[in-house]
Design a protein around this motif. Structure first.
Motif, PDB file in Angstrom:
ATOM      1  N   ASP A 290     -60.697 -81.967  23.338  1.00  0.00           N
ATOM      2  CA  ASP A 290     -59.474 -82.033  24.134  1.00  0.00           C
ATOM      3  C   ASP A 290     -59.019 -80.653  24.564  1.00  0.00           C
ATOM      4  O   ASP A 290     -58.569 -80.459  25.693  1.00  0.00           O
ATOM      5  CB  ASP A 290     -58.354 -82.741  23.360  1.00  0.00           C
ATOM      6  CG  ASP A 290     -58.479 -84.254  23.363  1.00  0.00           C
ATOM      7  OD1 ASP A 290     -59.457 -84.771  23.953  1.00  0.00           O
ATOM      8  OD2 ASP A 290     -57.605 -84.912  22.783  1.00  0.00           O
TER       9      ASP A 290
ATOM     10  N   TRP B  91     -61.346 -79.591  27.375  1.00  0.00           N
ATOM     11  CA  TRP B  91     -61.030 -80.301  28.632  1.00  0.00           C
ATOM     12  C   TRP B  91     -59.749 -79.739  29.236  1.00  0.00           C
ATOM     13  O   TRP B  91     -59.645 -79.588  30.450  1.00  0.00           O
ATOM     14  CB  TRP B  91     -60.859 -81.794  28.416  1.00  0.00           C
ATOM     15  CG  TRP B  91     -62.008 -82.552  27.843  1.00  0.00           C
ATOM     16  CD1 TRP B  91     -61.903 -83.699  27.096  1.00  0.00           C
ATOM     17  CD2 TRP B  91     -63.410 -82.297  27.951  1.00  0.00           C
ATOM     18  NE1 TRP B  91     -63.154 -84.139  26.735  1.00  0.00           N
ATOM     19  CE2 TRP B  91     -64.095 -83.295  27.246  1.00  0.00           C
ATOM     20  CE3 TRP B  91     -64.162 -81.293  28.556  1.00  0.00           C
ATOM     21  CZ2 TRP B  91     -65.477 -83.336  27.137  1.00  0.00           C
ATOM     22  CZ3 TRP B  91     -65.545 -81.319  28.450  1.00  0.00           C
ATOM     23  CH2 TRP B  91     -66.177 -82.334  27.758  1.00  0.00           C
ATOM     24  N   THR B  92     -58.761 -79.468  28.382  1.00  0.00           N
ATOM     25  CA  THR B  92     -57.499 -78.927  28.878  1.00  0.00           C
ATOM     26  C   THR B  92     -57.711 -77.552  29.500  1.00  0.00           C
ATOM     27  O   THR B  92     -57.212 -77.273  30.596  1.00  0.00           O
ATOM     28  CB  THR B  92     -56.463 -78.850  27.742  1.00  0.00           C
ATOM     29  OG1 THR B  92     -56.258 -80.175  27.227  1.00  0.00           O
ATOM     30  CG2 THR B  92     -55.140 -78.287  28.225  1.00  0.00           C
TER      31      THR B  92
ATOM     32  N   LEU C 216     -58.885 -86.144  37.713  1.00  0.00           N
ATOM     33  CA  LEU C 216     -58.801 -87.108  36.618  1.00  0.00           C
ATOM     34  C   LEU C 216     -58.916 -86.324  35.321  1.00  0.00           C
ATOM     35  O   LEU C 216     -59.791 -85.478  35.173  1.00  0.00           O
ATOM     36  CB  LEU C 216     -59.921 -88.140  36.724  1.00  0.00           C
ATOM     37  CG  LEU C 216     -59.951 -88.943  38.015  1.00  0.00           C
ATOM     38  CD1 LEU C 216     -61.157 -89.871  38.020  1.00  0.00           C
ATOM     39  CD2 LEU C 216     -58.675 -89.717  38.221  1.00  0.00           C
ATOM     40  N   PHE C 217     -58.028 -86.623  34.381  1.00  0.00           N
ATOM     41  CA  PHE C 217     -57.946 -85.859  33.142  1.00  0.00           C
ATOM     42  C   PHE C 217     -57.817 -86.860  32.002  1.00  0.00           C
ATOM     43  O   PHE C 217     -56.877 -87.646  31.969  1.00  0.00           O
ATOM     44  CB  PHE C 217     -56.723 -84.926  33.229  1.00  0.00           C
ATOM     45  CG  PHE C 217     -56.479 -84.089  32.014  1.00  0.00           C
ATOM     46  CD1 PHE C 217     -57.384 -83.115  31.631  1.00  0.00           C
ATOM     47  CD2 PHE C 217     -55.332 -84.260  31.277  1.00  0.00           C
ATOM     48  CE1 PHE C 217     -57.143 -82.322  30.529  1.00  0.00           C
ATOM     49  CE2 PHE C 217     -55.080 -83.477  30.168  1.00  0.00           C
ATOM     50  CZ  PHE C 217     -55.992 -82.501  29.794  1.00  0.00           C
ATOM     51  N   HIS C 218     -58.760 -86.864  31.090  1.00  0.00           N
ATOM     52  CA  HIS C 218     -58.756 -87.845  30.001  1.00  0.00           C
ATOM     53  C   HIS C 218     -58.905 -87.123  28.670  1.00  0.00           C
ATOM     54  O   HIS C 218     -59.875 -86.407  28.449  1.00  0.00           O
ATOM     55  CB  HIS C 218     -59.908 -88.838  30.196  1.00  0.00           C
ATOM     56  CG  HIS C 218     -60.026 -89.833  29.079  1.00  0.00           C
ATOM     57  ND1 HIS C 218     -59.109 -90.836  28.893  1.00  0.00           N
ATOM     58  CD2 HIS C 218     -60.941 -89.967  28.105  1.00  0.00           C
ATOM     59  CE1 HIS C 218     -59.461 -91.548  27.843  1.00  0.00           C
ATOM     60  NE2 HIS C 218     -60.567 -91.044  27.346  1.00  0.00           N
ATOM     61  N   LEU C 219     -57.928 -87.316  27.803  1.00  0.00           N
ATOM     62  CA  LEU C 219     -57.988 -86.741  26.462  1.00  0.00           C
ATOM     63  C   LEU C 219     -58.559 -87.786  25.501  1.00  0.00           C
ATOM     64  O   LEU C 219     -58.297 -88.976  25.636  1.00  0.00           O
ATOM     65  CB  LEU C 219     -56.598 -86.304  26.013  1.00  0.00           C
ATOM     66  CG  LEU C 219     -55.970 -85.190  26.855  1.00  0.00           C
ATOM     67  CD1 LEU C 219     -54.533 -84.955  26.452  1.00  0.00           C
ATOM     68  CD2 LEU C 219     -56.782 -83.916  26.743  1.00  0.00           C
ATOM     69  N   LEU C 220     -59.322 -87.345  24.517  1.00  0.00           N
ATOM     70  CA  LEU C 220     -60.061 -88.248  23.637  1.00  0.00           C
ATOM     71  C   LEU C 220     -59.435 -88.450  22.266  1.00  0.00           C
ATOM     72  O   LEU C 220     -59.644 -89.472  21.632  1.00  0.00           O
ATOM     73  CB  LEU C 220     -61.484 -87.698  23.434  1.00  0.00           C
ATOM     74  CG  LEU C 220     -62.280 -87.424  24.702  1.00  0.00           C
ATOM     75  CD1 LEU C 220     -63.543 -86.654  24.354  1.00  0.00           C
ATOM     76  CD2 LEU C 220     -62.607 -88.707  25.404  1.00  0.00           C
TER      77      LEU C 220
ATOM     78  N   ASP D 121     -57.182 -91.743  21.233  1.00  0.00           N
ATOM     79  CA  ASP D 121     -57.987 -92.957  21.103  1.00  0.00           C
ATOM     80  C   ASP D 121     -58.817 -92.922  19.820  1.00  0.00           C
ATOM     81  O   ASP D 121     -58.843 -93.880  19.045  1.00  0.00           O
ATOM     82  CB  ASP D 121     -58.883 -93.106  22.334  1.00  0.00           C
ATOM     83  CG  ASP D 121     -59.663 -94.397  22.330  1.00  0.00           C
ATOM     84  OD1 ASP D 121     -59.047 -95.457  22.122  1.00  0.00           O
ATOM     85  OD2 ASP D 121     -60.884 -94.344  22.532  1.00  0.00           O
TER      86      ASP D 121
END
Length: 105
Positions: A45, A48-49, A65-69, A72
């Motif tokens: 994360d 990605w950030t 598109l920005f997806h944190l893991l 989840d």
């Protein structure tokens, strides 16, 4: 694992007529130089950030598109409504804050 990032826009430019372009950034984690991918969802994360902040600063995309893991992953492992879940949400908030601060600069 492969990550595909589709961005539309141009590099940050004061000229409004610089022209739009669409481009795709393909990141393949196998052999990727950043070792954080071996550390788990928290480090990913952060990676990605940092990537999102860099792309916003350098490429000024119109769409990202920005997806944190981590949220989840944590909720699947520990459930929600507990300390690990709340910590994961707070960490996601901190990462999103970094992205929003870059957008608003």
């Amino acid at each position: 694992m492969t990550i595909l990032i589709l961005l539309t826009g141009t590099a940050c430019s004061p000229q409004p007529d610089a022209g739009d372009e669409s481009y795709v950034i393909l990141i393949t984690i196998d052999g990727f130089p950043h070792k954080s991918f071996e550390l788990g969802p928290v480090a990913r994360d952060l990676a990605w950030t940092g990537t999102a902040v860099h792309l916003i600063r350098e490429r000024c995309p119109n769409v990202m598109l920005f997806h944190l893991l981590n949220v989840d992953w944590t909720h699947h492992r520990f459930g929600k409504g507990n300390n690990p879940g709340y910590t994961a949400l707070a960490y996601a908030d901190a990462n999103i804050r970094m992205v929003l601060e870059e957008i608003l600069e």
